[in-house]
Design an enzyme around this catalytic site. Sequence first.
Site, PDB file in Angstrom:
ATOM      1  N   CYS A 176       0.826  -1.214   0.000  1.00 52.07           N
ATOM      2  CA  CYS A 176       0.000   0.000   0.000  1.00 52.07           C
ATOM      3  C   CYS A 176       0.862   1.267   0.000  1.00 52.07           C
ATOM      4  CB  CYS A 176      -1.007  -0.049   1.140  1.00 52.07           C
ATOM      5  SG  CYS A 176      -2.416   1.010   0.836  1.00 52.07           S
TER       6      CYS A 176
ATOM      7  N   HIS B 135      -3.161  -5.302   1.608  1.00 48.97           N
ATOM      8  CA  HIS B 135      -2.497  -5.508   2.909  1.00 48.97           C
ATOM      9  C   HIS B 135      -2.572  -6.962   3.358  1.00 48.97           C
ATOM     10  CE1 HIS B 135      -2.210  -1.208   4.109  1.00 48.97           C
ATOM     11  NE2 HIS B 135      -3.300  -1.079   3.390  1.00 48.97           N
TER      12      HIS B 135
ATOM     13  N   GLU C 286      -0.761  -8.370   5.342  1.00 47.98           N
ATOM     14  CA  GLU C 286      -0.326  -8.443   6.749  1.00 47.98           C
ATOM     15  C   GLU C 286      -1.497  -8.404   7.725  1.00 47.98           C
ATOM     16  OE1 GLU C 286       0.151  -5.903   4.707  1.00 47.98           O
ATOM     17  OE2 GLU C 286      -0.227  -3.993   5.716  1.00 47.98           O
TER      18      GLU C 286
HETATM   19  N1  GLN Z   1      -3.423   6.444   1.167  1.00 51.22           N
HETATM   20  C1  GLN Z   1      -2.188   6.061   1.774  1.00 51.22           C
HETATM   21  C2  GLN Z   1      -1.018   6.837   1.174  1.00 51.22           C
HETATM   22  O1  GLN Z   1      -1.185   7.660   0.356  1.00 51.22           O
HETATM   23  C3  GLN Z   1      -1.928   4.589   1.665  1.00 51.22           C
HETATM   24  C4  GLN Z   1      -2.948   3.828   2.479  1.00 51.22           C
HETATM   25  C5  GLN Z   1      -2.449   2.593   3.123  1.00 51.22           C
HETATM   26  O2  GLN Z   1      -1.253   2.298   3.195  1.00 51.22           O
HETATM   27  N2  GLN Z   1      -3.383   1.868   3.653  1.00 51.22           N
HETATM   28  O3  GLN Z   1       0.087   6.589   1.542  1.00 51.22           O
END
Ligand code: GLN
Length: 217
Positions: free
Chosen positions: A90, A191, A193
């Site tokens: 992410c 994710h 994890e």
């Molecule tokens: N929106 C987040 C960002 O811009 C990422 C979101 C996340 O890691 N769950 O870093």
Amino acid sequence: MSVGGTGSGGPDVVIGVLALQGDVGEHVRALESGGARVVTVRRLAELESVDGLVLPGGESTTIDRLLRVFELRDALRARIADGLPVYGSCAGMILLADRILDGGKGQETLGGINITVRRNAFGRQVDSWEELLPLEEVTRGGPAVEGIFIRAPWVEEAGPEVSVLARLSAGPAAGRIVAVRQGRLLATSFHPEITGDDRVHRYFVEMVRDSVAATTA
Ligand code: GLN
């Protein structure tokens, strides 16, 4: 680096989890269950001690800022250029992308994977999304991986050296790329994890073992 076998088919490896912000503990647990020794990384000496690194989910603008504050950014870029295996989930995917769309003011990535990511790509209406992903490279024909997307990026463009590991197949974002690998760099929009399914982390632990085996051979 430590030597000797773990009994699970490869050299012992030490994997760091960048611990400036984000869901650090979840990655530590998933990596440990994959058979790695895990350390949290906030300082240069810790970064230098690891065979591989995870960039957690969180907020990429904050992690970008803290990488500078903690004076880790240049060293991490150098280690990535040097072939350090890194897995980003992410926000971590955003950090590994060569190019970013809809980044925060002044936000920069570390780069390494020849992709363009769109940050917060799912938009306000569907800022969370769940989908089962075949992710063949990891599951080898086993059950699909649960993809949980939370204000996630997607990959808008990938260069020819990038292996596309998963695309969404349903919903408004159908067809979008959400998992990629380029050499020793792995990134997912979702994710793993937080699902209790450690197969993606096990796959990364194997990538790190392969890289340690290649450099000590
Ligand atoms: N929106 C987040 C960002 O811009 C990422 C979101 C996340 O890691 N769950 O870093």
